[in-house]
Design an enzyme around this catalytic site. Structure first.
Site, mmCIF file in Angstrom:
data_model
loop_
_atom_site.group_PDB
_atom_site.id
_atom_site.type_symbol
_atom_site.label_atom_id
_atom_site.label_comp_id
_atom_site.label_asym_id
_atom_site.label_seq_id
_atom_site.Cartn_x
_atom_site.Cartn_y
_atom_site.Cartn_z
ATOM 1 N N SER A 130 0.567 -1.081 0.011
ATOM 2 C CA SER A 130 0.120 0.135 0.134
ATOM 3 C C SER A 130 0.746 1.252 -0.160
ATOM 4 C CB SER A 130 -1.109 -0.056 1.091
ATOM 5 O OG SER A 130 -0.361 -0.056 2.443
ATOM 6 N N GLY A 135 6.605 2.052 -12.299
ATOM 7 C CA GLY A 135 7.714 1.369 -12.324
ATOM 8 C C GLY A 135 8.030 0.152 -11.673
ATOM 9 N N VAL A 136 7.643 0.387 -10.144
ATOM 10 C CA VAL A 136 7.764 -0.403 -9.301
ATOM 11 C C VAL A 136 6.675 -1.757 -9.721
ATOM 12 C CG1 VAL A 136 7.161 -1.334 -6.784
ATOM 13 C CG2 VAL A 136 8.525 0.550 -7.384
ATOM 14 N N GLU A 167 -2.995 -0.522 -9.178
ATOM 15 C CA GLU A 167 -3.401 0.678 -9.599
ATOM 16 C C GLU A 167 -2.373 1.750 -9.443
ATOM 17 O OE1 GLU A 167 -3.819 4.740 -9.243
ATOM 18 O OE2 GLU A 167 -4.811 4.226 -7.220
ATOM 19 N N CYS A 208 -3.139 10.176 -7.058
ATOM 20 C CA CYS A 208 -2.871 9.483 -8.475
ATOM 21 C C CYS A 208 -3.795 10.259 -9.473
ATOM 22 C CB CYS A 208 -2.961 8.040 -8.439
ATOM 23 S SG CYS A 208 -4.221 7.285 -7.455
ATOM 24 N N GLU A 212 4.903 12.181 -14.777
ATOM 25 C CA GLU A 212 4.160 11.893 -13.599
ATOM 26 C C GLU A 212 5.012 12.927 -12.370
ATOM 27 O OE1 GLU A 212 1.494 9.233 -10.649
ATOM 28 O OE2 GLU A 212 3.421 8.743 -11.414
#
Length: 542
Positions: free
Chosen positions: A187, A268-269, A293, A327, A425
């Site tokens: 999270s 990316g992660v 997400e 986001c 971003e």
């Protein structure tokens, strides 16, 4: 013995309290903040229902007051990851076999605890640990989390009630098993409610969880665990660990019983984790469910028929609430020349009235960004814009980290529709605006669609219905959550299921029944009441 079909309390969205001067909730949250700041907490991991501490203690500081120590969390290692996996697997049989109404009751009770006796503490923890003003904390950590818990119980019953047709002499049934193994929940820092939902949604469907929150959200994560335990969640169902990502990943993604990933974080992660899971696919008992997400480069496009004041208000709120660390935050905007003078006037007037500072002062609309890494990244974009020939800063542009990680709400104007801050971003209080020729509206929509790898949220402002229909069609794949004459933030559970595609994730729509389907493995059962006793079919007869 349970032999009835139970109807759960029908969910309604949790009311958002005002925290206006003189209200009891304002006094309660201020008292909670004062109490929590006065006590340095030692925050343990929670494995198999036990509080686990280590000698490796990491200090927690409010992003807006970095010299103050709220407490320490105890950091774990690989041994704690293995213990959490074992606890999840040991708890699985009893948990998945618990009648669904008892699982439901736990999460419904958790929602009532959150909206009642834990409300002030949860808000205070989110305000202090994540630097959210009281309204942003209330809509996230209390209202949305309550909604996730209550609506997901309703969605669970809808899933269980979905059954196949049966032919004469046959009874067809579907049972919805949890996944075979454990679920890993990762999270982010920015939404306490997301942290709660990432572990609670799979658990509600009978899964057991290993949960790794962002280190900058641990201060409110432990409140979630306190609520779940008081609500009656059995030991081992949700196991909370604080370990480095690669340490957890090396163990979890190599385990044969890894059954699913519930993730919110960077693109990316997520891609890296997906690649690791793919490389290890032969090790697993089942194909893991991967739900993520991720990032966004969310847009607002105004048609020449739009109302300038409405556009400006949407930009102020959409771009700068919670310092743009959503986001879904508006990060780029396209404004027609005919409207730009008015939009700019209203927007600059809004920003001039905004104050920035600690969330403990309720008059501050903007607070601190989450940590030094975020501060350095965001301020780097601003510094480059100040030197660029293709951009100019028309509002804000200041930043300091002497007392906390404060960045002024910043507006960049550019003539280049593919300028760096229109594409990448930033995840901070930076909005870039491109002004286009009115006659180029359709062309601008097409450029917008091609500019970013993301597809999370976006908004169009227009009075012309033909323009709204055209924009909806042209930008069909540009946003998983599309808003008409509204800011692109603030999705409500049960009303606007949330998620995007492309580089923004798997679009499994948190806050809807669609997400819960990802955490079950259906089994079809066919029962024949009078089985045949002769293999021969009628067509074989002469």
């Amino acid at each position: 013995m349970s032999n009835a079909y139970y109807e759960v309390p029908y969910p309604v969205n949790e009311p958002i309290l005002s925290y206006a001067p003189g209200t009891p909730e304002r006094a309660e949250v201020k008292a909670a903040i004062k109490k929590m700041k006065a006590k340095k907490m030692t925050i343990p991991m929670v494995i198999d229902g036990k509080r686990v501490t280590t000698k490796n203690k990491v200090s927690i500081h409010p992003p807006h007051e970095t010299k103050h120590v709220l407490g320490h969390f105890t950091k774990g290692d690989g041994t704690h990851v293995k213990k959490a996996i074992k606890a999840a697997l040991d708890a699985k049989a009893d948990w998945e076999n618990m009648p669904w109404q008892h699982r439901a009751a736990i999460f419904l009770k958790a929602a009532d605890l959150l909206s009642g006796p834990y409300r002030a503490r949860m808000n205070a923890a989110t305000m202090l640990g994540q630097s959210k003003n009281v309204f942003q904390a209330e809509i996230d950590a209390v209202a949305e989390f309550c909604d996730f818990l209550r609506f997901n119980v309703q969605f669970m019953t809808e899933i269980y009630g979905t059954q196949p047709e049966s032919a004469p002499g046959i009874w067809n049934r579907l049972e919805y098993r949890p996944l075979e193994g454990f679920v890993f929940a990762i999270s982010p820092f920015n939404f306490t409610s997301i942290a709660g939902n990432l572990c609670c949604a799979p658990a509600m469907m009978g899964n057991t969880i290993v949960w790794k929150p962002a280190e900058t959200q641990i201060y409110s994560a432990i409140v979630i665990m306190d609520i779940l335990e008081e609500a009656g969640l059995p030991p081992g169902v949700v196991n909370l660990i604080y370990v480095d990502g690669p340490v957890a990943g090396d163990i979890i993604f190599s385990h044969q019983d890894f059954a699913g990933l519930h993730f919110t974080g960077s693109t990316g992660v997520f891609r890296s984790l997906w690649k690791t899971i793919g490389n290890n696919i032969a090790k697993y008992r089942s194909y893991p469910r991967i739900v993520g997400e991720t990032g966004g480069k969310d847009f607002v496009i105004a048609h020449p028929s739009a109302d300038a004041k409405q556009v400006a208000t949407a930009l102020t709120r959409g771009a700068f609430e919670f310092q743009g660390q959503k986001c879904s935050a508006a990060s780029r905007a396209y404004i027609p020349k005919s409207l730009w003078a008015d939009v700019k006037k209203y927007l600059l007037a809004d920003l001039k009235s905004i104050t920035t500072g600690t969330p403990e002062d309720f008059s501050n609309f903007v607070n601190a960004v989450i940590d030094e890494n975020a501060f350095d990244k965001i301020s780097g974009y601003i510094a480059r814009a100040k030197k660029s020939k293709d951009a100019k800063i028309i509002a804000g542009g200041g930043y300091k980290k002497t007392k906390g990680y404060f960045i002024e709400p910043t507006v960049i104007e550019t003539k280049d529709l593919k300028y760096k801050t229109m594409c990448e971003e930033i995840f901070g209080p930076v909005l870039t605006i491109a002004v286009y020729n009115d006659k180029d509206y359709e062309k601008t929509c097409k450029i917008l669609d091609e500019t970013s790898p993301y597809s999370l949220t976006g908004a169009v402002f227009a009075k012309d219905r033909y323009a709204i229909e055209l924009t909806s069609r042209l930008l069909r794949n540009a946003a998983g959550n599309f808003y008409i004459n509204d800011k692109p933030t603030g999705a409500v559970v049960g009303q606007q299921p949330f998620g995007g595609a492309r580089g923004s994730g798997t679009n499994d729509k948190a806050g809807s029944v669609l997400n819960l389907y990802r955490w079950v493995s259906p089994r079809t059962i066919k029962e024949n009441f009078v089985p045949p006793t002769d293999y021969r079919y009628p067509f074989l007869a002469e």
